[in-house]
Design a protein around this motif. Structure first.
Motif, mmCIF file in Angstrom:
data_model
loop_
_atom_site.group_PDB
_atom_site.id
_atom_site.type_symbol
_atom_site.label_atom_id
_atom_site.label_comp_id
_atom_site.label_asym_id
_atom_site.label_seq_id
_atom_site.Cartn_x
_atom_site.Cartn_y
_atom_site.Cartn_z
ATOM 1 N N LEU A 7 0.835 -1.211 0.000
ATOM 2 C CA LEU A 7 0.000 0.000 0.000
ATOM 3 C C LEU A 7 0.866 1.255 0.000
ATOM 4 O O LEU A 7 1.885 1.322 0.676
ATOM 5 N N ARG A 8 0.447 2.221 -0.796
ATOM 6 C CA ARG A 8 1.108 3.512 -0.841
ATOM 7 C C ARG A 8 0.209 4.528 -0.143
ATOM 8 O O ARG A 8 -0.910 4.781 -0.599
ATOM 9 N N ILE A 9 0.687 5.095 0.952
ATOM 10 C CA ILE A 9 -0.112 6.045 1.727
ATOM 11 C C ILE A 9 0.561 7.416 1.677
ATOM 12 O O ILE A 9 1.745 7.544 1.985
ATOM 13 N N GLY A 10 -0.199 8.412 1.269
ATOM 14 C CA GLY A 10 0.323 9.771 1.215
ATOM 15 C C GLY A 10 0.145 10.479 2.539
ATOM 16 O O GLY A 10 -0.899 10.356 3.177
ATOM 17 N N VAL A 11 1.179 11.200 2.966
ATOM 18 C CA VAL A 11 1.022 12.069 4.128
ATOM 19 C C VAL A 11 1.105 13.512 3.630
ATOM 20 O O VAL A 11 2.094 13.914 3.002
ATOM 21 N N LEU A 12 0.042 14.262 3.874
ATOM 22 C CA LEU A 12 -0.108 15.623 3.352
ATOM 23 C C LEU A 12 -0.037 16.612 4.494
ATOM 24 O O LEU A 12 -0.636 16.385 5.550
ATOM 25 N N ALA A 27 5.114 10.635 14.038
ATOM 26 C CA ALA A 27 4.411 9.455 14.561
ATOM 27 C C ALA A 27 3.630 8.744 13.454
ATOM 28 O O ALA A 27 3.602 7.505 13.383
ATOM 29 N N VAL A 28 3.012 9.517 12.570
ATOM 30 C CA VAL A 28 2.268 8.912 11.459
ATOM 31 C C VAL A 28 3.225 8.167 10.534
ATOM 32 O O VAL A 28 2.980 7.022 10.146
ATOM 33 N N GLY A 29 4.342 8.812 10.192
ATOM 34 C CA GLY A 29 5.315 8.170 9.302
ATOM 35 C C GLY A 29 5.878 6.888 9.901
ATOM 36 O O GLY A 29 6.007 5.861 9.209
ATOM 37 N N ALA A 30 6.206 6.948 11.198
ATOM 38 C CA ALA A 30 6.776 5.775 11.865
ATOM 39 C C ALA A 30 5.778 4.614 11.880
ATOM 40 O O ALA A 30 6.126 3.465 11.590
ATOM 41 N N GLU A 31 4.535 4.926 12.182
ATOM 42 C CA GLU A 31 3.512 3.873 12.243
ATOM 43 C C GLU A 31 3.248 3.282 10.859
ATOM 44 O O GLU A 31 3.081 2.064 10.712
ATOM 45 N N LEU A 32 3.250 4.116 9.836
ATOM 46 C CA LEU A 32 3.075 3.607 8.466
ATOM 47 C C LEU A 32 4.187 2.616 8.124
ATOM 48 O O LEU A 32 3.940 1.562 7.534
ATOM 49 N N ALA A 33 5.418 2.960 8.497
ATOM 50 C CA ALA A 33 6.549 2.071 8.201
ATOM 51 C C ALA A 33 6.423 0.761 8.967
ATOM 52 O O ALA A 33 6.656 -0.320 8.419
ATOM 53 N N ARG A 34 6.041 0.853 10.235
ATOM 54 C CA ARG A 34 5.850 -0.376 11.024
ATOM 55 C C ARG A 34 4.806 -1.280 10.389
ATOM 56 O O ARG A 34 4.893 -2.497 10.451
ATOM 57 N N ALA A 50 8.934 15.664 8.418
ATOM 58 C CA ALA A 50 8.681 14.971 9.689
ATOM 59 C C ALA A 50 8.154 13.564 9.440
ATOM 60 O O ALA A 50 8.602 12.594 10.074
ATOM 61 N N ALA A 51 7.223 13.435 8.492
ATOM 62 C CA ALA A 51 6.642 12.118 8.203
ATOM 63 C C ALA A 51 7.699 11.185 7.613
ATOM 64 O O ALA A 51 7.785 10.004 7.969
ATOM 65 N N ALA A 52 8.529 11.725 6.713
ATOM 66 C CA ALA A 52 9.571 10.891 6.097
ATOM 67 C C ALA A 52 10.607 10.479 7.140
ATOM 68 O O ALA A 52 11.074 9.329 7.152
ATOM 69 N N GLU A 53 10.943 11.393 8.045
ATOM 70 C CA GLU A 53 11.891 11.055 9.108
ATOM 71 C C GLU A 53 11.337 9.928 9.976
ATOM 72 O O GLU A 53 12.062 8.981 10.323
ATOM 73 N N GLY A 54 10.051 10.054 10.301
ATOM 74 C CA GLY A 54 9.405 8.994 11.085
ATOM 75 C C GLY A 54 9.470 7.654 10.373
ATOM 76 O O GLY A 54 9.819 6.618 10.975
ATOM 77 N N ALA A 55 9.176 7.665 9.091
ATOM 78 C CA ALA A 55 9.184 6.409 8.324
ATOM 79 C C ALA A 55 10.583 5.797 8.294
ATOM 80 O O ALA A 55 10.755 4.585 8.481
ATOM 81 N N LYS A 56 11.592 6.633 8.077
ATOM 82 C CA LYS A 56 12.966 6.103 8.025
ATOM 83 C C LYS A 56 13.430 5.599 9.387
ATOM 84 O O LYS A 56 14.251 4.683 9.466
ATOM 85 N N SER A 57 12.902 6.173 10.467
ATOM 86 C CA SER A 57 13.281 5.717 11.813
ATOM 87 C C SER A 57 12.844 4.263 12.024
ATOM 88 O O SER A 57 13.346 3.575 12.908
ATOM 89 N N ALA A 155 -6.498 4.704 7.596
ATOM 90 C CA ALA A 155 -6.025 4.854 6.214
ATOM 91 C C ALA A 155 -5.746 3.493 5.583
ATOM 92 O O ALA A 155 -6.117 3.239 4.427
ATOM 93 N N LEU A 156 -5.112 2.600 6.354
ATOM 94 C CA LEU A 156 -4.788 1.289 5.799
ATOM 95 C C LEU A 156 -6.051 0.491 5.507
ATOM 96 O O LEU A 156 -6.149 -0.204 4.491
ATOM 97 N N LYS A 157 -7.026 0.623 6.393
ATOM 98 C CA LYS A 157 -8.286 -0.104 6.197
ATOM 99 C C LYS A 157 -9.010 0.418 4.950
ATOM 100 O O LYS A 157 -9.459 -0.361 4.100
ATOM 101 N N LEU A 158 -9.089 1.733 4.834
ATOM 102 C CA LEU A 158 -9.762 2.331 3.673
ATOM 103 C C LEU A 158 -9.000 2.028 2.385
ATOM 104 O O LEU A 158 -9.600 1.777 1.336
ATOM 105 N N ALA A 159 -7.676 2.038 2.452
ATOM 106 C CA ALA A 159 -6.862 1.770 1.262
ATOM 107 C C ALA A 159 -7.043 0.333 0.791
ATOM 108 O O ALA A 159 -7.113 0.063 -0.411
ATOM 109 N N THR A 160 -7.130 -0.579 1.740
ATOM 110 C CA THR A 160 -7.300 -1.989 1.385
ATOM 111 C C THR A 160 -8.636 -2.202 0.695
ATOM 112 O O THR A 160 -8.725 -2.848 -0.344
ATOM 113 N N LYS A 161 -9.670 -1.612 1.249
ATOM 114 C CA LYS A 161 -11.002 -1.697 0.628
ATOM 115 C C LYS A 161 -10.967 -1.122 -0.778
ATOM 116 O O LYS A 161 -11.505 -1.689 -1.714
ATOM 117 N N SER A 162 -10.339 0.031 -0.896
ATOM 118 C CA SER A 162 -10.286 0.730 -2.173
ATOM 119 C C SER A 162 -9.514 -0.097 -3.197
ATOM 120 O O SER A 162 -9.936 -0.230 -4.354
#
Lengths: 166, 166, 166, 166
Positions: A7-12, A27-34, A50-57, A155-162
């Motif tokens: 899944l590809r999730i955009g953070v805006l 926090a959003v980026g980190a959780e998306l990566a997890r 901030a979101a990208a830093e979270g994801a890379k962490s 977001a993940l739930k809605l993305a999966t449905k979509s």
């Protein structure tokens, strides 16, 4: 799972933001990566950084869809920087590329991304961001989240449905 | 005045609309033509057609920025039909091409155009359309009009100011 | 004939061009206007200006699809200036909007327009311009004209066929 | 080296191609991955698939810039599938996102990408592909390679120079 089904999730969110707001983005980026999602964002500073830093962490993968013609302006947490040369219109292409988006705070740029996502039927989760009102009622297209973890879950739930509908 | 300094005003609105709503679009288009502005719109049916019909009833010039690849789907009141092939992203290009826009009613497509106009600093006049709310307050970027004549007057004034700044 | 069925012919050519080259552009624009076609071009100087000047000398209608965000840079012979904000990508949108294009001389910008027209099945007429070669043979997709009048005749014929197929 | 400084090299080529042509694409993709570059392509079948398969055989990273609105049409060797919704205009955005491109065989789609790359000053290496001719001479903008390894070497060298200039 095939790689292109991840899944590809955009953070805006805005270029300028407070420390408090950056924490939410991180926090959003980190959780998306997890959760194994790929993070897409506008690739520049503020909430995008901030979101990208979270994801890379959390060793996630980050993609920056840039407005200009040079990759070197991307923030340092972007793995794949794509300088589209589309100017502000990259906002529309960015959301088009996502399975769902999470909007956090933001100004008119974020609003344009929210609106395009609604138009393109890309699910939208909102965290302390805009609401859009028609005939006196907030439109239910923006799914309001309370916490970063909540936002990612929704977001993940809605993305999966979509993605299933395709 | 040189031809390329004629103001270009976008009329934004839904594909599907009621007779009552069409009357508003027609009145806006007609008044724009009387005031010498070029009408831009999405080129298809509903509000886009009503506004173009109004403009042609007063011998105005109408331009349709179409999403698809064929000009033949343009409504019959479009002088210059431009099939951009950009899909929904034509919404962003449409508002980028205007000196100001007037949004009337509308769904997510119209909302995406309003939001992009705000982002691109193209002045927005709203007539019974969306409002966008941040921190509990309606954003003042959408200038609310009461009547078609009022909307045109406001749009032309804002467009002139905006053009002067260039 | 309904207004939106008027043929739209693009004239493609360089920003910088000689007096001799400008004469060709002027002649093409004038002949297009005499034949009742709408002239589309990139809206800026050089060949784009020469063609638009020619069209206006015969009371034709001219549309400029501009790369930037301001209409005021359009040449003075453009009736409808559309500042798309798409940068160089406006080249692709410009040819997409045409029923046929005439390329005159030109550099890489004109080449990109020729190539996109071929890709999008928009007929291409060439006048002293690029040829594109595959397996050692010039591709027949560029219809080579000898004179401005010849080029216009060929473009209108090809455009009519192409429009009929839609 | 920061992740966003990794070179992004586009491999351009046709949807339909022979086994022999696929071998060339595979070899180019594999060599790009061995050299540590990110592979960008159109994400669909034929040459795009062959190059991505080659890159994945060497554990490279692959990005597919898709024309449509669904990621599921991407070939199975694409890590990050980006459904831009831009139709054929995605060709222009694809090359804009690259530090250099390698064109292999190809039809009008590939030609449009070569031409846009030349226009945007993105270096172009050609392997048994189009040549573009002005005033009777092949334009030197397309750097002709003899072998896949040669093509990759040239592309990386040109991309590095180009990135240095930014």
């Amino acid at each position: 799972m095939k790689a292109n089904h991840t899944l590809r999730i955009g953070v805006l969110g805005p270029h300028d933001c407070s420390k408090e707001e950056r924490k939410i983005g991180f926090a959003v980026g980190a959780e998306l990566a997890r959760q194994g999602a790929i993070l897409l964002c506008g690739g520049l500073g503020g909430m995008m950084e901030a979101a990208a830093e979270g994801a890379k962490s959390e060793r996630g993968v980050t993609v920056g869809i840039l407005p200009g013609e040079t990759a070197s302006v991307a923030n340092e947490f972007i793995d794949i920087a794509l300088p589209t040369g589309l100017g502000a219109i990259r906002n529309a292409v960015l959301v088009r590329c996502c399975d769902a988006v999470i909007a956090i705070h933001g100004g008119y740029g974020t609003l344009s991304e929210i609106a395009f996502a609604l138009r393109l039927k890309v699910p939208v989760v909102g965290l302390q961001t805009w609401s859009v009102v028609r005939n006196g009622k907030p439109d239910p297209g923006i799914h309001v989240a309370r916490t970063p973890e909540d936002a990612v879950k929704m977001a993940l739930k809605l993305a999966t449905k979509s993605a299933d509908r395709q």
